[in-house]
Design a protein around this motif. Structure first.
Motif, PDB file in Angstrom:
ATOM      1  N   ALA A 111      97.223  84.840 -39.580  1.00 12.06           N
ATOM      2  CA  ALA A 111      96.643  84.887 -38.849  1.00 12.06           C
ATOM      3  C   ALA A 111      95.912  86.502 -38.857  1.00 12.06           C
ATOM      4  O   ALA A 111      94.604  87.117 -38.328  1.00 12.06           O
ATOM      5  CB  ALA A 111      96.089  84.386 -37.553  1.00 12.06           C
ATOM      6  N   TYR A 112      97.191  87.752 -38.334  1.00 18.31           N
ATOM      7  CA  TYR A 112      96.803  88.756 -37.781  1.00 18.31           C
ATOM      8  C   TYR A 112      97.101  89.256 -39.051  1.00 18.31           C
ATOM      9  O   TYR A 112      96.026  90.054 -39.173  1.00 18.31           O
ATOM     10  CB  TYR A 112      98.500  89.093 -37.997  1.00 18.31           C
ATOM     11  N   ARG A 113      97.252  89.170 -40.107  1.00 14.05           N
ATOM     12  CA  ARG A 113      96.686  89.916 -41.686  1.00 14.05           C
ATOM     13  C   ARG A 113      95.147  89.441 -41.915  1.00 14.05           C
ATOM     14  O   ARG A 113      94.999  90.721 -42.159  1.00 14.05           O
ATOM     15  CB  ARG A 113      97.967  89.245 -42.829  1.00 14.05           C
ATOM     16  N   GLN A 114      95.177  88.016 -41.629  1.00 17.75           N
ATOM     17  CA  GLN A 114      93.442  87.822 -41.779  1.00 17.75           C
ATOM     18  C   GLN A 114      92.557  88.769 -41.033  1.00 17.75           C
ATOM     19  O   GLN A 114      91.646  89.414 -40.755  1.00 17.75           O
ATOM     20  CB  GLN A 114      93.122  86.318 -41.603  1.00 17.75           C
ATOM     21  N   LEU A 115      92.822  89.439 -40.053  1.00 16.64           N
ATOM     22  CA  LEU A 115      91.900  89.957 -38.489  1.00 16.64           C
ATOM     23  C   LEU A 115      92.467  91.848 -39.074  1.00 16.64           C
ATOM     24  O   LEU A 115      91.171  91.580 -39.421  1.00 16.64           O
ATOM     25  CB  LEU A 115      92.955  89.843 -37.319  1.00 16.64           C
ATOM     26  N   GLY A 116      93.318  91.890 -39.416  1.00 12.32           N
ATOM     27  CA  GLY A 116      93.511  93.155 -39.862  1.00 12.32           C
ATOM     28  C   GLY A 116      92.221  93.552 -41.724  1.00 12.32           C
ATOM     29  O   GLY A 116      92.469  95.014 -41.240  1.00 12.32           O
ATOM     30  N   ASP A 117      92.645  92.264 -42.336  1.00 11.09           N
ATOM     31  CA  ASP A 117      91.353  92.341 -43.168  1.00 11.09           C
ATOM     32  C   ASP A 117      89.826  92.761 -42.587  1.00 11.09           C
ATOM     33  O   ASP A 117      89.248  92.937 -43.138  1.00 11.09           O
ATOM     34  CB  ASP A 117      91.571  91.523 -44.026  1.00 11.09           C
ATOM     35  N   LEU A 119      88.841  93.666 -39.908  1.00 12.29           N
ATOM     36  CA  LEU A 119      89.175  94.886 -38.490  1.00 12.29           C
ATOM     37  C   LEU A 119      89.003  96.032 -38.849  1.00 12.29           C
ATOM     38  O   LEU A 119      88.980  97.115 -38.733  1.00 12.29           O
ATOM     39  CB  LEU A 119      89.443  94.329 -37.715  1.00 12.29           C
ATOM     40  N   GLY A 120      89.709  96.176 -40.846  1.00 14.66           N
ATOM     41  CA  GLY A 120      89.993  97.676 -41.437  1.00 14.66           C
ATOM     42  C   GLY A 120      91.136  98.275 -40.334  1.00 14.66           C
ATOM     43  O   GLY A 120      91.386  98.975 -40.274  1.00 14.66           O
ATOM     44  N   MET A 121      92.072  97.031 -40.246  1.00 19.44           N
ATOM     45  CA  MET A 121      93.244  97.366 -39.136  1.00 19.44           C
ATOM     46  C   MET A 121      94.286  97.049 -40.108  1.00 19.44           C
ATOM     47  O   MET A 121      95.738  96.759 -39.141  1.00 19.44           O
ATOM     48  CB  MET A 121      93.313  96.504 -37.886  1.00 19.44           C
ATOM     49  N   GLN A 122      94.552  96.869 -41.067  1.00 16.08           N
ATOM     50  CA  GLN A 122      95.846  96.199 -41.483  1.00 16.08           C
ATOM     51  C   GLN A 122      97.380  96.885 -41.018  1.00 16.08           C
ATOM     52  O   GLN A 122      98.040  95.512 -41.252  1.00 16.08           O
ATOM     53  CB  GLN A 122      95.969  96.541 -43.580  1.00 16.08           C
ATOM     54  N   LYS A 123      97.533  97.731 -41.218  1.00 14.24           N
ATOM     55  CA  LYS A 123      98.354  98.281 -40.868  1.00 14.24           C
ATOM     56  C   LYS A 123      99.075  97.684 -39.719  1.00 14.24           C
ATOM     57  O   LYS A 123     100.105  97.472 -39.477  1.00 14.24           O
ATOM     58  CB  LYS A 123      98.206 100.617 -40.946  1.00 14.24           C
ATOM     59  N   GLU A 124      98.044  97.885 -38.147  1.00 16.33           N
ATOM     60  CA  GLU A 124      98.316  97.931 -37.553  1.00 16.33           C
ATOM     61  C   GLU A 124      98.335  95.970 -37.233  1.00 16.33           C
ATOM     62  O   GLU A 124      99.998  95.743 -36.539  1.00 16.33           O
ATOM     63  CB  GLU A 124      97.679  98.085 -36.183  1.00 16.33           C
ATOM     64  N   ALA A 125      97.813  95.564 -37.688  1.00 15.83           N
ATOM     65  CA  ALA A 125      97.817  94.128 -38.145  1.00 15.83           C
ATOM     66  C   ALA A 125      99.471  93.381 -38.487  1.00 15.83           C
ATOM     67  O   ALA A 125     100.232  92.787 -38.218  1.00 15.83           O
ATOM     68  CB  ALA A 125      96.761  92.791 -38.833  1.00 15.83           C
ATOM     69  N   GLU A 126     100.049  94.295 -39.929  1.00 13.24           N
ATOM     70  CA  GLU A 126     101.361  94.075 -40.424  1.00 13.24           C
ATOM     71  C   GLU A 126     102.340  93.938 -39.612  1.00 13.24           C
ATOM     72  O   GLU A 126     103.004  93.501 -39.296  1.00 13.24           O
ATOM     73  CB  GLU A 126     101.296  94.448 -41.339  1.00 13.24           C
TER      74      GLU A 126
END
Length: 311
Positions: A111-117, A119-126
């Motif tokens: 879910a966090y990876r999808q949110l990162g994609d 919102l353009g926040m892949q690094k933070e989400a990972e």
């Protein structure tokens, strides 16, 4: 285009997104300021209340939403039957995209990876995703090798509502314990399903966990409750709460704290890490704040095995 203004659909989404993008949130979902005030930076306490889509307090404030400048409304959690129709209707009514991401205890990392994609926040989400994946895997390993304790989780002002095995809100209990609260017809609300003392006695759990706001403080002195061996033998505890209930009110990402707490409570022989240090890491990562040892001790005052004053 870059998404810089995000609205949340409810408390579960709010908790999950606050970890990832607190500075993108344009509003909160009721009670956030009061519940989280001791733990969050002051700048987040005065965001407008947008209401929430689902639950007892369901009813998003569309006027506040439209004036917030939100570029997207995100809903995270369990997928409900009418969800697509509900969100499509709101999207049409407001002109704002509504997005749902399924998130349960076993897939919060994804879910966090999808949110990162999104919102353009892949690094933070990972960073958050990896934490969730590693914590869940560790708890799965503990769960697989221990002799699980029989546990029930009681809620409500009289302690006579139970979070039944297999319900959405029972995920953490079901993983870490033998949830003996098996009901033919279990409610799927966070308030639990109503039972009576006779049923609790039949289940005869090794450990009883009470939600905050229930009757933890009273049961040790009440004769009817002391018929239950877990109460008589002082094997009952109150779930930690701060800023939110660690086992799931709502059933969001803070349940990983609940998993670590239950490991400490139920299987101390398996614990390799210090729970305070684990909680301190969690609070820094997900609430962007420091958790002092004094505040931690206050959170845990009824929540870890120790002598009780009602013996």
């Amino acid at each position: 285009r870059e998404i810089t203004k995000v609205a949340v659909s409810g408390p579960l989404t709010q908790i999950t997104l606050f970890a990832l993008c607190p500075d993108k949130l344009v509003g909160t979902s009721g009670g956030f300021q009061k519940t989280a005030a001791p733990f969050i930076d002051e700048k987040y306490r005065n965001l407008p209340d947008l209401g929430q889509l689902y639950g007892k307090k369901g009813g998003m404030n569309l006027e506040a939403l439209l004036s917030s400048g939100a570029q997207v409304v995100i809903d995270i959690g369990e997928t409900k039957d009418s969800m697509k129709e509900d969100l499509d209707a709101l999207q049409k009514q407001t002109g704002i995209p509504f997005v749902h991401i399924t998130a349960e205890l076993d897939n919060m990392g994804e879910a966090y990876r999808q949110l990162g994609d999104l919102l353009g926040m892949q690094k933070e989400a990972e960073t958050l995703a990896a934490y969730c994946d590693q914590t869940y895997q560790r708890m799965q390993e503990v769960s697989a090798k221990v002799q699980k304790k029989k546990v029930i989780y009681l809620t409500g002002p009289d302690g006579l509502s139970v979070i039944a095995k297999g319900s959405f809100h029972a995920g953490a209990i079901d993983l870490m314990a033998d949830n003996v609260a098996v009901l033919q017809k279990a409610g799927n609300m966070g308030t639990g399903s109503e039972v009576d003392l006779e049923q609790i006695l039949k289940w005869n759990p090794d450990v009883i966990i009470f939600s905050t706001g229930s009757i933890y403080d009273q049961v040790g002195g009440e004769a009817n409750w002391k018929q239950i061996p877990a109460i008589k033998e002082n094997h009952y505890y109150e779930v930690p709460e701060g800023p939110y209930n660690w086992l799931g009110f709502p059933p969001a990402v803070q349940r990983y704290l609940g998993l670590m707490w239950m490991e400490q409570l139920l299987y101390p022989e398996e614990v390799e890490a210090d729970l305070y240090q684990e909680a301190e890491e969690y609070f820094k990562l997900f609430y962007h704040c420091d958790l002092s040892k004094d505040r931690y001790n206050e959170l845990m005052k009824n929540s870890l095995a120790k002598e009780k004053g009602n013996e």
